[in-house]
Design a protein around this motif. Structure first.
Motif, mmCIF file in Angstrom:
data_model
loop_
_atom_site.group_PDB
_atom_site.id
_atom_site.type_symbol
_atom_site.label_atom_id
_atom_site.label_comp_id
_atom_site.label_asym_id
_atom_site.label_seq_id
_atom_site.Cartn_x
_atom_site.Cartn_y
_atom_site.Cartn_z
ATOM 1 N N GLU A 1 0.826 -1.213 0.000
ATOM 2 C CA GLU A 1 0.000 0.000 0.000
ATOM 3 C C GLU A 1 0.856 1.257 0.000
ATOM 4 O OE1 GLU A 1 -2.613 -0.403 3.339
ATOM 5 O OE2 GLU A 1 -3.779 -2.003 2.404
ATOM 6 N N LYS B 1 2.143 1.874 -3.437
ATOM 7 C CA LYS B 1 1.091 2.462 -4.282
ATOM 8 C C LYS B 1 0.933 3.946 -3.994
ATOM 9 C CE LYS B 1 -1.613 -1.792 -4.811
ATOM 10 N NZ LYS B 1 -2.855 -2.490 -4.435
ATOM 11 N N GLU B 2 0.957 4.322 -2.719
ATOM 12 C CA GLU B 2 0.837 5.727 -2.341
ATOM 13 C C GLU B 2 2.011 6.548 -2.870
ATOM 14 O OE1 GLU B 2 -1.560 7.573 -0.776
ATOM 15 O OE2 GLU B 2 -2.782 5.774 -1.037
ATOM 16 N N LYS C 1 1.537 7.146 -6.478
ATOM 17 C CA LYS C 1 0.541 8.217 -6.700
ATOM 18 C C LYS C 1 1.157 9.590 -6.458
ATOM 19 C CE LYS C 1 -3.621 5.620 -5.428
ATOM 20 N NZ LYS C 1 -4.699 5.517 -4.424
#
Length: 118
Positions: free
Chosen positions: A25, A28-29, A32
């Protein structure tokens, strides 16, 4: 004692899977955030380019207008000099005489401050 209970093994595996999920996670952050930063920097570069282009175009147009005005004024002076050659000669002569007098005054003032030729 060498044998560990199954509950301990399963809890370690559970913690490991939980940590791996959190790492995934976080990746992924970070992806982004990187994408967002890239988009924002592209926008800033585009804005800066637009601003610079506008400033260059403005300066160019002002320069062209100034050059045209200079040409027009130079033509006016040239025509006036052609139409009145005597007056032009007197004005140029007087300007030269005034310049010569100013040069002598400066030379006289500077020679009073120093006595030597150096």
């Amino acid at each position: 004692m060498a044998d560990t209970p199954k509950t301990d093994v399963s809890s370690v595996e559970s913690v490991q899977k939980s940590v791996e999920k959190q790492i995934s996670e976080l990746r992924k952050e970070i992806a982004k955030i990187n994408k967002s930063l890239a988009e924002r920097s592209a926008e800033l570069v585009s804005d800066a380019r637009d601003t610079a282009t506008g400033a260059i175009e403005e300066a160019s147009s002002r320069t062209l207008r100034a050059a045209q005005q200079l040409r027009t004024q130079a033509q006016s002076v040239s025509e006036a000099a052609r139409e009145n050659p005597g007056t032009t000669g007197v004005v140029v002569g007087l300007a030269g005489l005034v310049g010569l007098m100013i040069g002598f005054a400066i030379a006289k003032g500077s020679s009073e401050q120093r006595n030597g030729w150096y």
